[in-house]
Scaffold this motif. Structure first.
Motif, PDB file in Angstrom:
ATOM      1  N   LYS A 149      -2.200   0.237  13.288  1.00  0.00           N
ATOM      2  CA  LYS A 149      -2.491   1.222  14.322  1.00  0.00           C
ATOM      3  C   LYS A 149      -2.962   0.526  15.583  1.00  0.00           C
ATOM      4  O   LYS A 149      -3.755  -0.402  15.550  1.00  0.00           O
ATOM      5  CB  LYS A 149      -3.574   2.196  13.851  1.00  0.00           C
ATOM      6  N   VAL A 150      -2.459   1.013  16.730  1.00  0.00           N
ATOM      7  CA  VAL A 150      -2.920   0.523  18.012  1.00  0.00           C
ATOM      8  C   VAL A 150      -4.213   1.241  18.356  1.00  0.00           C
ATOM      9  O   VAL A 150      -4.243   2.469  18.452  1.00  0.00           O
ATOM     10  CB  VAL A 150      -1.863   0.761  19.114  1.00  0.00           C
ATOM     11  N   SER A 151      -5.299   0.493  18.506  1.00  0.00           N
ATOM     12  CA  SER A 151      -6.591   1.097  18.770  1.00  0.00           C
ATOM     13  C   SER A 151      -6.755   1.407  20.253  1.00  0.00           C
ATOM     14  O   SER A 151      -5.994   0.941  21.096  1.00  0.00           O
ATOM     15  CB  SER A 151      -7.710   0.161  18.314  1.00  0.00           C
ATOM     16  N   GLY A 152      -7.784   2.179  20.538  1.00  0.00           N
ATOM     17  CA  GLY A 152      -8.108   2.457  21.923  1.00  0.00           C
ATOM     18  C   GLY A 152      -7.633   3.823  22.364  1.00  0.00           C
ATOM     19  O   GLY A 152      -6.703   4.390  21.815  1.00  0.00           O
ATOM     20  N   ARG A 153      -8.279   4.373  23.392  1.00  0.00           N
ATOM     21  CA  ARG A 153      -7.949   5.684  23.898  1.00  0.00           C
ATOM     22  C   ARG A 153      -6.901   5.587  24.992  1.00  0.00           C
ATOM     23  O   ARG A 153      -6.757   4.579  25.663  1.00  0.00           O
ATOM     24  CB  ARG A 153      -9.201   6.374  24.426  1.00  0.00           C
ATOM     25  N   LYS A 194      -8.085   7.021   6.234  1.00  0.00           N
ATOM     26  CA  LYS A 194      -7.969   6.003   7.273  1.00  0.00           C
ATOM     27  C   LYS A 194      -6.916   4.982   6.838  1.00  0.00           C
ATOM     28  O   LYS A 194      -7.069   4.345   5.810  1.00  0.00           O
ATOM     29  CB  LYS A 194      -9.310   5.287   7.473  1.00  0.00           C
ATOM     30  N   MET A 195      -5.873   4.848   7.616  1.00  0.00           N
ATOM     31  CA  MET A 195      -4.846   3.867   7.300  1.00  0.00           C
ATOM     32  C   MET A 195      -4.442   3.143   8.576  1.00  0.00           C
ATOM     33  O   MET A 195      -3.360   3.320   9.106  1.00  0.00           O
ATOM     34  CB  MET A 195      -3.655   4.544   6.596  1.00  0.00           C
ATOM     35  N   HIS A 196      -5.395   2.350   9.088  1.00  0.00           N
ATOM     36  CA  HIS A 196      -5.165   1.567  10.286  1.00  0.00           C
ATOM     37  C   HIS A 196      -4.479   0.242   9.966  1.00  0.00           C
ATOM     38  O   HIS A 196      -3.945  -0.416  10.852  1.00  0.00           O
ATOM     39  CB  HIS A 196      -6.492   1.277  10.997  1.00  0.00           C
ATOM     40  N   SER A 197      -4.530  -0.178   8.718  1.00  0.00           N
ATOM     41  CA  SER A 197      -3.976  -1.469   8.310  1.00  0.00           C
ATOM     42  C   SER A 197      -2.449  -1.440   8.326  1.00  0.00           C
ATOM     43  O   SER A 197      -1.828  -0.380   8.279  1.00  0.00           O
ATOM     44  CB  SER A 197      -4.470  -1.838   6.904  1.00  0.00           C
ATOM     45  N   GLY A 198      -1.868  -2.631   8.348  1.00  0.00           N
ATOM     46  CA  GLY A 198      -0.415  -2.738   8.372  1.00  0.00           C
ATOM     47  C   GLY A 198       0.207  -2.986   7.015  1.00  0.00           C
ATOM     48  O   GLY A 198       1.330  -3.478   6.937  1.00  0.00           O
ATOM     49  N   GLU A 219       0.103  -9.109   6.696  1.00  0.00           N
ATOM     50  CA  GLU A 219      -0.206  -7.950   7.535  1.00  0.00           C
ATOM     51  C   GLU A 219      -1.718  -7.736   7.546  1.00  0.00           C
ATOM     52  O   GLU A 219      -2.408  -8.018   6.573  1.00  0.00           O
ATOM     53  CB  GLU A 219       0.491  -6.691   7.013  1.00  0.00           C
ATOM     54  N   GLU A 220      -2.206  -7.219   8.654  1.00  0.00           N
ATOM     55  CA  GLU A 220      -3.648  -7.067   8.837  1.00  0.00           C
ATOM     56  C   GLU A 220      -4.260  -6.000   7.927  1.00  0.00           C
ATOM     57  O   GLU A 220      -3.672  -4.947   7.705  1.00  0.00           O
ATOM     58  CB  GLU A 220      -3.956  -6.686  10.290  1.00  0.00           C
ATOM     59  N   VAL A 221      -5.461  -6.299   7.453  1.00  0.00           N
ATOM     60  CA  VAL A 221      -6.323  -5.314   6.802  1.00  0.00           C
ATOM     61  C   VAL A 221      -7.413  -4.964   7.801  1.00  0.00           C
ATOM     62  O   VAL A 221      -8.196  -5.815   8.204  1.00  0.00           O
ATOM     63  CB  VAL A 221      -6.944  -5.870   5.509  1.00  0.00           C
ATOM     64  N   ARG A 222      -7.448  -3.699   8.204  1.00  0.00           N
ATOM     65  CA  ARG A 222      -8.444  -3.226   9.155  1.00  0.00           C
ATOM     66  C   ARG A 222      -9.119  -1.984   8.579  1.00  0.00           C
ATOM     67  O   ARG A 222      -8.525  -1.235   7.816  1.00  0.00           O
ATOM     68  CB  ARG A 222      -7.821  -2.888  10.515  1.00  0.00           C
ATOM     69  N   ASP A 223     -10.361  -1.761   8.955  1.00  0.00           N
ATOM     70  CA  ASP A 223     -11.066  -0.559   8.525  1.00  0.00           C
ATOM     71  C   ASP A 223     -12.024  -0.155   9.629  1.00  0.00           C
ATOM     72  O   ASP A 223     -12.383  -0.968  10.495  1.00  0.00           O
ATOM     73  CB  ASP A 223     -11.826  -0.816   7.213  1.00  0.00           C
ATOM     74  N   GLY A 245       0.808  -1.201   0.000  1.00  0.00           N
ATOM     75  CA  GLY A 245       0.000   0.000   0.000  1.00  0.00           C
ATOM     76  C   GLY A 245       0.847   1.259   0.000  1.00  0.00           C
ATOM     77  O   GLY A 245       1.782   1.390   0.788  1.00  0.00           O
ATOM     78  N   LEU A 246       0.508   2.159  -0.898  1.00  0.00           N
ATOM     79  CA  LEU A 246       1.104   3.485  -0.922  1.00  0.00           C
ATOM     80  C   LEU A 246       0.095   4.398  -0.232  1.00  0.00           C
ATOM     81  O   LEU A 246      -1.024   4.557  -0.705  1.00  0.00           O
ATOM     82  CB  LEU A 246       1.346   3.912  -2.368  1.00  0.00           C
TER      83      LEU A 246
END
Length: 373
Positions: free
Chosen positions: A205-209, A138-142, A169-173, A132-133
């Protein structure tokens, strides 16, 4: 010849500068109507410019038009189809990925965001290496390199026949509707096969507050004490910067950009155009306050594209205030903080060291890079 397939999602990233939190649905059309320019095509061109000395080693393969051939005008290119609709849709991305696999590509380089990664995963699974370039909101994926030039360095190493590992690598959205309401809800969709080379690849991306409430309160107290009444402060997204707004007693846009001057809130959830207008009208100094994305380390160019190169230049590098807890910095494991503003000259000018406010009367110097090195 190294067979490189390219896919450009022309609408990716449009919703970022427009403060729309994404480009799904009607967001991209709204951003175009408001005069915001496409980002993905120029970013792919930046990568291809780095790769241009290797034209004799790389066979470029792509769809016709804005999804591929338009960004590679100076390259010999093998066309394998065209999008069925204008502007292109998610299904066009799926079709392009399938056509590139049929053409025998060694690697697919795509410019887009997490939605684009989802579409490519739907087409390919983890059967073919992709990279991915980063061009989306949103670019939470690895699956992304840290910049267009970093993506090109990975491709160049593969084209030269160098030893490059590949791993999944994970695909997340995220749910964009929830995101626009201030809630981050991420979902795991699967894994893509991605080449790995040094620190050119961003992590998931590490999720959470932030849960270190005392540290955040200390940071907020330090920042508020440093504030001057005649300075315009642009407050970036995140729970750490939210602590500053709480200390000021002002309403906060957790996932957007706010503006403050003289203890008053001048604007909420502002777009790039609105921020640029505020900067032009303000006679005094401008300060940008941002935090680092947990796990990734990006301080500009991920989730805060509303802070445009024009706004950054108006403030000046000396007026970029970075706030982060020491825990967040430790989690980077010595990786640098990252900038990816969509302006290569500006990114390079920002490399070096920046002061990071980590508590009350406490700060550290930390390295900033635009390549991950």
């Amino acid at each position: 010849m190294f067979k490189l397939g390219i896919i450009v999602n022309p609408l990716a990233g449009l919703g970022g500068p427009a403060a729309l939190k994404g480009s799904d649905g009607e967001a991209a059309a709204s951003a175009l109507a408001a005069g915001f320019e496409q980002r993905a095509g120029p970013r792919m061109q930046r990568a291809l410019q780095v790769l241009s000395p290797l034209k004799d080693r790389i066979q470029l393969i792509a769809f016709e038009g804005a999804m591929g051939s338009d960004v590679a005008a100076d390259w010999p290119i093998q066309l394998v189809g065209r999008p069925a609709t204008q502007p292109s849709t998610a299904q066009d991305t799926v079709d392009a990925a399938g056509a590139l696999r049929q053409a025998g590509c060694d690697l697919i380089l795509f410019a887009g965001g997490d939605g684009t990664a989802r579409d490519i995963f739907r087409a390919l699974g983890s059967d073919l290496p992709v990279l991915g370039l980063p061009a989306g909101v949103k670019m939470h994926s690895g699956v992304y390199a840290v910049s267009p030039e970093s993506a090109a360095e990975i491709v160049a190493a593969m084209a030269r026949g160098e030893w490059v590992d590949v791993d999944t690598e994970e695909v997340r959205d995220i749910d964009e509707a929830a995101f626009r309401e201030g809630r981050v809800s991420t979902r795991y969709y699967g894994e893509l096969l991605v080449p790995q080379l040094g620190r050119y690849l961003q992590v998931t991306k590490v999720s959470g507050r932030e849960v270190e409430e005392l540290a955040v309160a200390d940071i907020a107290a330090e920042v508020v004490e440093l504030m001057e009444d005649d300075t315009l402060y642009i407050i970036g997204p995140g729970s750490t910067t939210a602590g500053i707004m709480v200390d000021l007693g002002l309403d906060n846009t957790l996932l957007g950009i706010d503006a403050v001057c003289g203890g008053r809130q001048l604007g909420k959830d502002l777009s790039a155009h609105a921020l640029e207008k505020l900067c032009q009208e303000h006679a005094g100094e401008v300060v940008i306050i941002v935090t680092a994305i947990g796990g990734q380390g990006h301080i500009l160019g991920r989730g805060n594209q509303q802070i445009s190169p024009a706004v950054i230049r108006r403030a000046g590098p000396q007026n970029l205030w970075v706030v982060a807890t020491k825990t967040k910095l430790t989690e980077l494991d010595s990786r640098p903080l990252l900038v990816d503003t969509n302006d290569r000259e500006l990114d390079l000018a920002m490399e070096g060291y920046v002061r990071v406010i980590t508590g009350y009367r406490n700060s550290v110097l930390y390295r900033v890079s635009c390549s991950g090195e």
